[in-house]
Design a protein around this motif. Structure first.
Motif, mmCIF file in Angstrom:
data_model
loop_
_atom_site.group_PDB
_atom_site.id
_atom_site.type_symbol
_atom_site.label_atom_id
_atom_site.label_comp_id
_atom_site.label_asym_id
_atom_site.label_seq_id
_atom_site.Cartn_x
_atom_site.Cartn_y
_atom_site.Cartn_z
ATOM 1 N N SER A 110 33.538 -76.594 -30.431
ATOM 2 C CA SER A 110 34.734 -77.217 -31.362
ATOM 3 C C SER A 110 36.042 -76.335 -31.001
ATOM 4 O O SER A 110 37.296 -77.191 -30.616
ATOM 5 C CB SER A 110 34.369 -77.055 -32.929
ATOM 6 N N LEU A 111 35.820 -75.164 -30.683
ATOM 7 C CA LEU A 111 37.161 -74.158 -30.282
ATOM 8 C C LEU A 111 37.490 -74.617 -29.028
ATOM 9 O O LEU A 111 38.539 -75.016 -28.646
ATOM 10 C CB LEU A 111 36.814 -72.681 -30.315
ATOM 11 N N TRP A 112 36.739 -74.844 -27.936
ATOM 12 C CA TRP A 112 36.977 -75.115 -26.608
ATOM 13 C C TRP A 112 37.699 -76.565 -26.569
ATOM 14 O O TRP A 112 38.518 -76.773 -26.117
ATOM 15 C CB TRP A 112 35.930 -75.098 -25.666
ATOM 16 N N ASN A 113 37.133 -77.482 -27.238
ATOM 17 C CA ASN A 113 37.792 -79.134 -27.470
ATOM 18 C C ASN A 113 38.893 -79.153 -27.960
ATOM 19 O O ASN A 113 39.886 -79.860 -27.497
ATOM 20 C CB ASN A 113 36.651 -79.572 -28.078
ATOM 21 N N ALA A 114 39.260 -78.377 -29.001
ATOM 22 C CA ALA A 114 40.618 -78.316 -29.542
ATOM 23 C C ALA A 114 41.815 -77.674 -28.635
ATOM 24 O O ALA A 114 42.559 -78.526 -28.595
ATOM 25 C CB ALA A 114 40.389 -77.273 -30.890
#
Lengths: 349, 349
Positions: A77-81
């Protein structure tokens, strides 16, 4: 998915932001576990067209090391954001997750705004008598050389004018005294460069610890070690005094009655030093906007971090910083030459 | 003669000390202009047998450089007070004068307690929830290497037990996080030495800025730059919040009435964070006791600095520190060897 409370605070923060600031024209991508997020969106009664959920199972843990998060974090989720910011699908990212991982992945995907900048700096908006002072770095870097301090001055100035609307912000370097020969080499060198007027910031000289809350300058520049200690020391002091005040105002029937009568005024004061109202520390120096929320923030605090991200995204912050950085290299050469010349024969005590 | 107010605060401080703490068996040598001092002694109604006046015309200016003060300071009130300690005519010196000059002249006349100690450290007694935490160094040194930090731990521990009566004080090093690999090399090295148990202090590990006011440990060790910024930041924060509180409690008729009713409790609280009650920073590491009062202290604040000096002089502080320093060199060799061994193969991030 980040922070101590996950989706409940993040989605609650979206609600708090919309309730408090209207949220005109702002849309949200929520990265993470779809089921958990959808439940929170429903619970908060958020309109579906404002929140787009982007599902992923993968999460970066709060205690994963930055290097590990970079290797294994892809698709989390962090990467995708952050990737959404890189791809222009989002104009800013907000996270309450693992700070080291957020920094490392942001740097990897967005890259630094200028060659030679090593790591982002985190800026804090510090409540003062006159409004807010921007203090940076408050913990992204451990030591900072003179060049980094000068870069912090440029980034902090652009931030302060973009987010707090201060025109021509004044900038000071944090030191143990105000005379030119005070402090260690890094602060003296940065001071020598900034006071030449060659760098396009309104530099006023050294400031001391007590000047931060006094609002003596609009931007306080310091290395990440000192800035982190100063910020946490101030938070600890505020908590200590608030505790004493509560103790005093519940210490007997007269004190309690007095407190009850003065309550509206006391509440108004408490809001000015409420950690929620200052939550949201942008990672400056990146090609894109990333804002770190405190891991233990409330929904209201997270809403404030969203406001900071929106204000930055809507301002000319990125353009202004890029322009100033583009001028910096040339300017530094000139300024350093001038300052070397000036220092010849000067006795350093 | 030192400080912003000269003899009126110094002699007023003697009066305040006697009134508040009794002053049993304590006698005072007052160095400086006899006429001015005699007038203050009379004005304060102090008994003649308690105050001996030692006249001198010479005064070290508040803005004289340390090197200048050392060259030209002989025979000044500051010099004579320190010399009296050296000659055993006084057991402690208290001054509100020029800090740099006080340090330089103290070091010149009294010498450091141990070879290798470069400069004294100044210790602050920081009010906390649990009493007082000793924080050092708060400004005598600009950078401090690992060995100095270990020395601060030893001196701070002895100070805390002598002045605040804490048995087996706990000691922490100020850092930006609590994990072993956090912070710069100096703090990590000192941490490695102290946690071996070879050095005779009760070391508990790294602490952060907010731990100071929380009273997590009895002694907080830090370099003089960080300590000075932290102390002044906390003072600034306390002043800012007190200002907000005053503003809130005078903001309207209801607030004023509430404040009036709760006044005794509020006053009691204000005393706990009153700068007077924490005035008096000993210069640790010297062969003798020298206490620095804030230049702008009130008579009551100066009285507190006298109390700190008397407590130190009456305690076994100097003996304890000498004994620990005598063990330190041998201990450091063992501890460093042990920590080098332990760190082999450890990844530093």
């Amino acid at each position: 998915m980040g922070g101590d409370h996950g989706p409940s605070v993040v989605v609650g923060g979206v609600k708090a932001y919309i309730d408090r600031y209207g949220g005109e024209g702002v849309r949200f991508q929520l990265h993470g576990d779809e089921t958990a997020i959808r439940a929170e969106v429903a619970r908060n009664g958020l309109p579906a067209d404002v929140c787009e959920i982007r599902h992923t199972d993968k999460v970066v843990g709060m205690d994963e090391k930055p290097a590990q998060a970079m290797r294994r974090g892809k698709g989390s989720s962090l990467w995708n954001a952050i990737e959404a910011v890189k791809l222009g699908e989002a104009q800013a990212a907000v996270s309450a997750g693992n700070t080291g991982a957020l920094m490392a992945i942001s740097k990897l995907l967005l890259r630094m705004a200028v060659d030679g900048l090593e790591r982002p700096a985190i800026v804090a908006s510090w409540p003062t008598k006159r409004g807010f002072t921007a203090v940076l770095d408050v913990g992204a870097n451990i030591g900072s050389d003179a060049r980094q301090l000068v870069e912090f001055a440029i980034m902090g100035e652009a931030f302060q004018s973009a987010v707090h609307g201060v025109e021509k912000p004044t900038v000071g370097i944090l030191n143990v005294g105000s005379e030119d020969m005070k402090g260690h080499e890094e602060v003296r060198e940065a001071h020598a460069v900034l006071r030449t007027d060659a760098v396009p910031v309104n530099y006023t000289g050294f400031v001391e610890g007590h000047d931060i809350a006094a609002g003596t300058v609009d931007v306080v520049v310091t290395d990440g070690f000192t800035g982190n200690v100063a910020l946490k020391t101030a938070e600890g002091t505020a908590r200590f005094i608030s505790g004493l005040l509560k103790e005093a105002l519940t210490s007997g029937p007269m004190a309690k009655m007095g407190a009850l009568i003065a309550m509206p005024a006391l509440k108004k004061m408490a809001r000015r030093i409420d950690p929620s109202s200052v939550n949201g520390g942008p990672l400056l120096g990146l090609n894109g906007i990333v804002v770190k929320s405190h891991g233990g923030a409330t929904a209201e605090g997270y809403g404030n971090a969203i406001r900071v991200a929106v204000d930055l995204a809507r301002s000319d912050y990125l353009t202004k910083v890029s322009a100033n950085f583009a001028r910096l290299s040339a300017v530094l050469d000139t300024a350093e030459a001038a300052s070397d010349k000036e220092q010849t024969g000067e006795i350093q005590s």
